[in-house]
Design a protein around this motif. Structure first.
Motif, short mmCIF file in Angstrom:
data_model
loop_
_atom_site.label_atom_id
_atom_site.label_comp_id
_atom_site.label_asym_id
_atom_site.label_seq_id
_atom_site.Cartn_x
_atom_site.Cartn_y
_atom_site.Cartn_z
N LYS A 2 3.43 13.69 0.45
CA LYS A 2 4.88 13.52 0.30
C LYS A 2 5.26 13.41 -1.17
CE LYS A 2 8.45 10.03 1.20
NZ LYS A 2 8.77 8.79 1.98
N MET A 3 4.55 12.58 -1.92
CA MET A 3 4.92 12.36 -3.31
C MET A 3 4.73 13.61 -4.15
SD MET A 3 6.31 10.56 -5.53
CE MET A 3 6.64 9.23 -4.38
N TYR B 247 3.53 18.19 5.34
CA TYR B 247 3.81 16.79 5.65
C TYR B 247 4.51 16.66 7.00
CZ TYR B 247 5.63 12.04 5.25
OH TYR B 247 5.93 10.73 5.49
N GLN C 47 -1.19 11.01 3.61
CA GLN C 47 0.25 11.02 3.85
C GLN C 47 1.07 10.84 2.57
OE1 GLN C 47 1.59 8.26 6.83
NE2 GLN C 47 3.67 9.01 6.82
N TRP C 48 0.92 9.69 1.91
CA TRP C 48 1.75 9.43 0.73
C TRP C 48 1.52 10.44 -0.38
CZ3 TRP C 48 0.80 8.25 -4.39
CH2 TRP C 48 1.93 7.89 -5.15
N SER D 1 -4.89 7.63 -5.52
CA SER D 1 -3.50 7.50 -5.06
C SER D 1 -2.81 6.33 -5.74
CB SER D 1 -3.47 7.32 -3.54
OG SER D 1 -4.03 8.44 -2.88
N ASP E 166 11.04 12.89 7.63
CA ASP E 166 11.12 11.79 6.66
C ASP E 166 12.42 11.97 5.88
OD1 ASP E 166 9.36 9.69 4.86
OD2 ASP E 166 10.60 10.99 3.62
N ARG F 74 0.45 6.22 -8.30
CA ARG F 74 1.63 5.36 -8.16
C ARG F 74 1.96 4.67 -9.48
NH1 ARG F 74 2.95 3.93 -2.71
NH2 ARG F 74 1.38 4.58 -1.19
#
Length: 278
Positions: A126-127, A148, A122-123, A92, A155, A96
């Motif tokens: 979403k990403m 999500y 989670q991230w 992850s 969100d 990023r």
């Protein structure tokens, strides 16, 4: 990732190693990136064979990313993944960094791998949805957004992206609804402006008249909102009010290309703005 997780592991850690790692955590919290990098490297050199080093490599990548040393960060993640290939934190974090660097392809690969290892992240969920939406993969994006929202709730960024997808498909009701939801979650003048512009382009600006009025009370110096009110007044054939709002929009600053696009008379070139006195 905080290094405190190491303290409960089976690995026997020397006092110096733990002290350096704890110092790195403290520097990271304080955003003292150069100091954090220094003590992390020192810890890695102190115990180069420590099985817990993959967490330090992850933190080193995080630190270097914040220092905009993206290649150095990716190198740190690569080393960490060599010893911990199933670490979703490393995957992850590397994603990023790839995104910060502008390398979407490798970022998507890392997100895919991380989610294959743990679908509840989670991230990454979403990403990946946001990246899929940006690439025009509406089906894939909506699948990620649905998963999500079901697990984590609403969100703002997700709702806005859903609005963009609906806009692209011509579903104005859904688009405005999703933009409104995003604005409710994270009020922002630019987001309200997007909702208003979408409603205007689809001939529905009257439906958002109350939103516009409230927005101008909250953001009384936002040029985009005055431009939108000018367009609302145009649809109401209130020419004087429209011209006044157009003037205010320029005074407060508004995107010139959008201004020209919306105010251009069919068959004529749009008026060019000039701040040069003749």
């Amino acid at each position: 990732m905080s290094f405190c997780a190491l303290h409960s592991g089976a690995q026997t850690l020397t006092a110096t190693y733990v002290q350096l790692a704890d110092s790195a955590d403290r520097y990271i919290r304080q955003e003292r990136w150069a100091d954090a990098e220094r003590v992390i490297v020192k810890a890695l050199r102190h115990e180069p064979a420590n099985k817990s080093n993959y967490l330090l490599w992850s933190n080193l990548g995080l630190v270097r990313t914040n220092m905009e040393n993206y290649d150095g960060a990716i190198e740190a993640y690569d080393i960490g993944l060599a010893s911990a290939p199933r670490s979703t934190a490393l995957l992850s974090n590397r994603a990023r960094t790839y995104i910060a660097k502008g390398d979407v392809g490798p970022a998507m690969q890392d997100l895919d791998t991380a989610l294959a290892l743990d679908s509840t992240l989670q991230w990454p969920r979403k990403m990946r949805g946001l990246l899929r939406a940006a690439k025009g993969d509406a089906t894939g994006a909506m699948a990620d957004f649905s998963a999500y929202t079901e697990r984590y709730g609403e969100d703002a960024a997700v709702s806005e992206a859903e609005g963009d997808i609906a806009t692209a498909s011509g579903d104005v009701d859904t688009a405005i609804g999703r933009y409104r939801a995003a604005y409710r979650l994270e009020p922002d003048a630019a987001l309200l402006g997007k909702a208003l512009l979408t409603s205007y382009l689809f001939g529905r600006i009257e439906d958002m008249a109350d939103d516009l009025t409230e927005g101008l009370k909250k953001y009384p110096r936002d040029g985009m909102l005055y431009l939108m009110r000018a367009m609302l007044n145009k649809t109401r054939f209130q020419t004087t009010a429209m011209e006044q709002d157009l003037k205010i929009a320029r005074e407060f600053g508004v995107d010139e290309n959008l201004y020209n696009r919306l105010t251009a008379t069919p068959g004529k070139s749009p008026e060019k703005r000039s701040d040069t006195k003749k």
